[in-house]
Motif scaffolding. Structure first.
Motif: not given
Length: 228
Positions: A127-141
């Motif tokens: 779950r923690a990795l998923s939350v962080r990945l979503r944050w990174v994807a949002h930042l990249a977008l």
């Protein structure tokens, strides 16, 4: 905290039963770091993960061309080093502490045994990795599609989610951020970031001083980021 945290944060050990948390920590080595210390440097050999029990840290990446970028900020409960578990022998980022911090390190051999013994821990790490990945994807977008000012607003909102502290004037982002740090996060020059901050300040959304940023109008800051 849950997966809705805009800062990409989930307290792994704080979200599992106390007996499991104690079992994990009993396998760890406790270490204390001062502001400016590094947990590891990009290129170092791996071999362990770490739980940030108390404190704040920043991770950075240095490209072969010599450019550096901030890849994340970390706070109480975050697991550090999970991004290096996918077959990488060396650290992909440098992790530096932003204040006095307490860390529990765990060798990978013990880490994998714990995941087998306590599936609940494994679930929270996923779950923690998923939350962080979503944050990174949002930042990249945001970096790819938004103006510098909008990117700065997005970063301020994300940082306030993990590091926001109530203040007499609003919500203080409890990090001593330099303009270079913000510039690295939003992928722009310091000059452009300074201009964006001044514009956001002039609009009445934030106050700036002594390397501190206070969000004085959260609702306005959130609404403004959808206008560009």
């Amino acid at each position: 905290m849950d997966s809705s945290d805009l800062g990409g944060h989930l307290d792994v050990l704080g979200s599992i039963p106390e007996q499991y948390r104690d079992a994990v920590l009993s396998q760890c080595n406790k270490q204390r770091f001062q502001r400016g210390d590094t947990l590891w440097t990009q290129g170092d050999a791996g071999g362990f993960v770490a739980f940030l029990i108390k404190g704040k840290a920043m991770s950075t990446y240095h490209s072969p061309g010599g450019k550096a970028g901030v890849t994340g900020f970390w706070s109480d409960g975050d697991i550090l080093g999970a991004a290096d578990l996918g077959g990488f022998e060396n650290r992909q980022m440098t992790v530096r502490f932003l204040e006095t911090s307490t860390v529990y390190t765990l060798p990978l051999s013990n880490f994998y045994r714990i995941l087998e013994r306590f599936p609940e821990v494994a679930q929270q790490i996923v779950r923690a990795l998923s939350v962080r990945l979503r944050w990174v994807a949002h930042l990249a977008l945001s970096l790819a599609t938004h103006s510098t000012e909008d990117r700065v607003r997005n970063v301020l909102l994300a940082l306030s989610a993990s590091f926001g502290v109530e203040d007499d004037q609003g919500l203080l982002i409890d990090l001593k951020l330099s303009h270079e740090d913000l510039a690295s996060m939003v992928g722009a020059s310091r000059q452009f970031v300074n201009g964006a901050l001044n514009s956001i300040k002039s609009a009445g959304y934030i106050k700036i001083g002594n390397r501190k940023i206070i969000i004085t109008d959260m609702q306005g800051l959130r609404a403004a980021k959808y206008q560009t």
